[in-house]
Design a protein around this motif. Structure first.
Motif, short mmCIF file in Angstrom:
data_model
loop_
_atom_site.label_atom_id
_atom_site.label_comp_id
_atom_site.label_asym_id
_atom_site.label_seq_id
_atom_site.Cartn_x
_atom_site.Cartn_y
_atom_site.Cartn_z
N GLY A 90 12.90 7.12 -4.34
CA GLY A 90 11.79 7.05 -5.28
C GLY A 90 10.85 5.89 -4.98
O GLY A 90 9.64 5.97 -5.23
N TRP A 91 11.42 4.83 -4.40
CA TRP A 91 10.62 3.63 -4.09
C TRP A 91 9.59 3.87 -2.98
O TRP A 91 8.65 3.09 -2.83
CB TRP A 91 11.53 2.45 -3.73
CG TRP A 91 12.36 2.65 -2.49
CD1 TRP A 91 13.51 3.37 -2.39
CD2 TRP A 91 12.11 2.11 -1.19
NE1 TRP A 91 13.99 3.33 -1.09
CE2 TRP A 91 13.16 2.56 -0.34
CE3 TRP A 91 11.10 1.29 -0.64
CZ2 TRP A 91 13.22 2.22 1.01
CZ3 TRP A 91 11.17 0.97 0.70
CH2 TRP A 91 12.23 1.42 1.51
N ILE A 92 9.76 4.95 -2.21
CA ILE A 92 8.73 5.28 -1.20
C ILE A 92 7.96 6.54 -1.60
O ILE A 92 7.30 7.16 -0.76
CB ILE A 92 9.32 5.43 0.22
CG1 ILE A 92 10.39 6.53 0.29
CG2 ILE A 92 9.87 4.11 0.73
CD1 ILE A 92 10.74 6.98 1.71
N THR A 93 8.06 6.91 -2.87
CA THR A 93 7.36 8.10 -3.36
C THR A 93 6.27 7.63 -4.32
O THR A 93 6.53 7.30 -5.47
CB THR A 93 8.34 9.06 -4.06
OG1 THR A 93 9.42 9.32 -3.15
CG2 THR A 93 7.68 10.36 -4.43
N LYS A 94 5.03 7.58 -3.82
CA LYS A 94 3.92 6.98 -4.58
C LYS A 94 3.02 8.07 -5.17
O LYS A 94 2.15 8.61 -4.49
CB LYS A 94 3.12 6.03 -3.66
CG LYS A 94 3.97 4.91 -3.05
CD LYS A 94 4.43 3.91 -4.09
CE LYS A 94 5.54 2.98 -3.60
NZ LYS A 94 5.22 2.16 -2.47
N PHE A 95 3.27 8.34 -6.45
CA PHE A 95 2.50 9.40 -7.12
C PHE A 95 1.06 8.99 -7.40
O PHE A 95 0.19 9.82 -7.60
CB PHE A 95 3.18 9.78 -8.44
CG PHE A 95 4.54 10.41 -8.26
CD1 PHE A 95 4.66 11.66 -7.68
CD2 PHE A 95 5.69 9.75 -8.66
CE1 PHE A 95 5.91 12.26 -7.51
CE2 PHE A 95 6.94 10.33 -8.49
CZ PHE A 95 7.05 11.59 -7.91
N ASN A 126 4.85 7.92 0.92
CA ASN A 126 4.47 6.53 0.69
C ASN A 126 2.96 6.37 0.83
O ASN A 126 2.26 7.31 1.25
CB ASN A 126 5.20 5.62 1.69
CG ASN A 126 5.44 4.21 1.14
OD1 ASN A 126 4.74 3.77 0.23
ND2 ASN A 126 6.44 3.53 1.68
N ASP A 127 2.44 5.21 0.47
CA ASP A 127 0.99 4.99 0.51
C ASP A 127 0.60 4.25 1.79
O ASP A 127 0.65 3.03 1.86
CB ASP A 127 0.55 4.19 -0.72
CG ASP A 127 -0.96 4.07 -0.82
OD1 ASP A 127 -1.66 4.59 0.08
OD2 ASP A 127 -1.44 3.45 -1.79
N ALA A 128 0.21 5.02 2.80
CA ALA A 128 -0.13 4.44 4.11
C ALA A 128 -1.46 3.68 4.09
O ALA A 128 -1.76 2.93 5.01
CB ALA A 128 -0.17 5.53 5.18
N SER A 129 -2.24 3.85 3.01
CA SER A 129 -3.51 3.10 2.92
C SER A 129 -3.26 1.61 2.74
O SER A 129 -4.13 0.79 2.96
CB SER A 129 -4.36 3.63 1.77
OG SER A 129 -3.82 3.25 0.52
N LYS A 130 -2.05 1.25 2.36
CA LYS A 130 -1.68 -0.16 2.18
C LYS A 130 -1.40 -0.85 3.52
O LYS A 130 -1.25 -2.06 3.59
CB LYS A 130 -0.43 -0.27 1.31
CG LYS A 130 -0.61 0.25 -0.12
CD LYS A 130 -1.19 -0.84 -1.01
CE LYS A 130 -1.10 -0.49 -2.48
NZ LYS A 130 -2.17 0.40 -2.92
N LEU A 131 -1.29 -0.05 4.59
CA LEU A 131 -0.93 -0.60 5.90
C LEU A 131 -2.13 -1.25 6.58
O LEU A 131 -3.09 -0.57 6.92
CB LEU A 131 -0.41 0.51 6.81
CG LEU A 131 1.03 0.99 6.64
CD1 LEU A 131 1.30 2.13 7.61
CD2 LEU A 131 2.01 -0.13 6.86
N THR A 132 -2.05 -2.56 6.80
CA THR A 132 -3.05 -3.21 7.65
C THR A 132 -2.56 -3.12 9.09
O THR A 132 -1.38 -2.81 9.33
CB THR A 132 -3.24 -4.68 7.24
OG1 THR A 132 -1.95 -5.31 7.17
CG2 THR A 132 -3.91 -4.79 5.88
N TYR A 143 8.21 2.31 5.98
CA TYR A 143 9.21 3.37 5.88
C TYR A 143 8.67 4.42 4.92
O TYR A 143 8.10 4.10 3.88
CB TYR A 143 10.53 2.79 5.36
CG TYR A 143 11.66 3.79 5.26
CD1 TYR A 143 12.16 4.43 6.40
CD2 TYR A 143 12.26 4.08 4.04
CE1 TYR A 143 13.20 5.34 6.32
CE2 TYR A 143 13.31 4.99 3.95
CZ TYR A 143 13.77 5.61 5.08
OH TYR A 143 14.81 6.51 4.99
N SER A 144 8.84 5.69 5.28
CA SER A 144 8.28 6.76 4.47
C SER A 144 9.08 8.03 4.71
O SER A 144 10.07 8.04 5.45
CB SER A 144 6.80 6.98 4.85
OG SER A 144 6.16 7.85 3.94
#
Length: 362
Positions: free
Chosen positions: A257-262, A71-77, A83-84
């Motif tokens: 797939g929804w937590i798999t950010k290519f 998942n893309d943890a950079s989106k986390l404030t 969930y990842s």
């Protein structure tokens, strides 16, 4: 076997105890159906202190998390959780996890109890830029208070507003007179509620357990075992590591797939393998199904098509307490994964009819 700080309380309450991930854990108290209904309709307390917690700190902490998770943890404030999962070199799932952004350059990763050592070693092996890592699993208590009335019952125990805590956000504050408690709007039941993390010191475990039940018991709050946690998560179609997902299943096959950010701009482990799998199309898929004929599906039962060909296997199954019918999850070939597809579960050498349905089941 290890104990949690609450083990003696479970035994004193008459819980049926059993080993789970190396811990002596409560499986049930009053019975699975009663406990399940308590959480769906009111509120219950789970001791999940066997789960693992890692702290990652430093200017390269996010970069490390981005490399080992899908998942893309950079989106986390700060104050948000995500969930990842972590993938191995072949694209299989090392573990499914939750990542918490605690403060600038500081994160907590919560991992499954059976994978603590494996996950620690996996993350450590990728820590090439001196990220400060702490395994705080042994000294961290975790209680999940789940159900539609959970936050209402707990609100008098804290000054922070937990009634309006948004899903997958968290707040730190004083709870039942204990400082520095992390209260998170997460949980694996689909029934609402919170999870609370706090350090096992100075009698904190006793203090918090007693306070929760003192305020909650008159309102019907009950302790709940791991058996009901399993039926609750299964009704939601949530994966259980070791059953529905493992080192041999990819996130794409497992419905993650929804937590798999290519496109997150970082090459996470096995990204190329998963991109190739996505382009080529998966061969099998994790689906939910409900039994049409009488029978309860269990882990590893064979799934067949109408002609008797083996098309997959059951990963989780139960008699769903909320639905009064048998449900399950399992991997089937993509040709048989469409909604309403008729499949047959081999129960004691007899093909028993089921159909593919959309999760959640409730």
């Amino acid at each position: 076997m290890k104990n949690t700080p609450f083990t003696q309380k479970h035994i004193a309450l008459g819980a049926k105890m059993a080993p789970f991930a190396g811990y002596n854990m409560p499986i049930s108290y009053t019975g699975i159906n009663d406990e399940h209904a308590t959480v769906r309709n009111n509120a219950g307390v789970f001791d999940v202190s066997h789960m693992g917690e890692f702290i990652l700190k430093g200017e390269n902490a996010l970069e490390l998390i981005q490399r080992v998770t899908t998942n893309d943890a950079s989106k986390l404030t700060e104050g948000k959780a995500q969930y990842s999962c972590m993938t191995n070199d072949d694209g299989g799932i090392v573990d499914d996890i939750i990542v918490y952004h605690l403060q600038p350059n500081a994160y907590m990763i919560v991992v499954n109890a059976s994978n603590i050592e494996k996950d620690w070693n996996w993350i450590s092996s990728h820590n090439t830029h001196n990220v400060e890592m702490h395994n705080i699993s042994e000294k961290t208590c975790l209680l999940a208070i789940q159900g539609p009335n959970a936050t209402k019952m707990l609100q008098p125990l804290t000054d922070v507003d937990i009634m309006n805590l948004k899903y997958y956000t968290f707040i730190k504050g004083t709870f039942a007179g204990v400082d520095n408690v992390l209260i998170s709007a997460t949980g694996y039941t689909g029934a609402g509620g919170v999870e609370i993390y706090f350090e096992d010191k100075d009698g904190n475990a006793d203090k918090i357990w007693e306070a929760i039940f003192e305020t909650g018991k008159p309102q019907g709050l009950k302790p709940i075992g791991l058996a009901a946690r399993d039926t609750l998560r299964l009704e939601m179609g949530y994966c259980l590591y070791g059953n529905d997902i493992d080192d041999t299943t990819t996130p794409l096959e497992g419905g993650l797939g929804w937590i798999t950010k290519f496109n997150k701009g970082v090459d996470f482990t096995a990204k190329q393998i998963l991109e190739e799998q996505k382009a080529a199309g998966i061969k099998r898929k994790l689906v939910g199904f409900e039994m049409i004929e009488r029978g309860i599906p269990r882990h590893d039962y064979i799934i067949k098509d109408a002609a008797g060909n083996v098309i997959g296997k059951v990963t989780s199954g139960t008699q769903a307490p909320s639905l009064n019918k048998a449900i399950g999850m399992g991997y089937v070939t993509v040709e048989n994964c469409a909604l309403d597809s008729e499949i047959f579960v081999d129960i004691r050498n007899t093909p028993v009819k089921a159909k593919v349905v959309k999760a959640p089941f409730v």
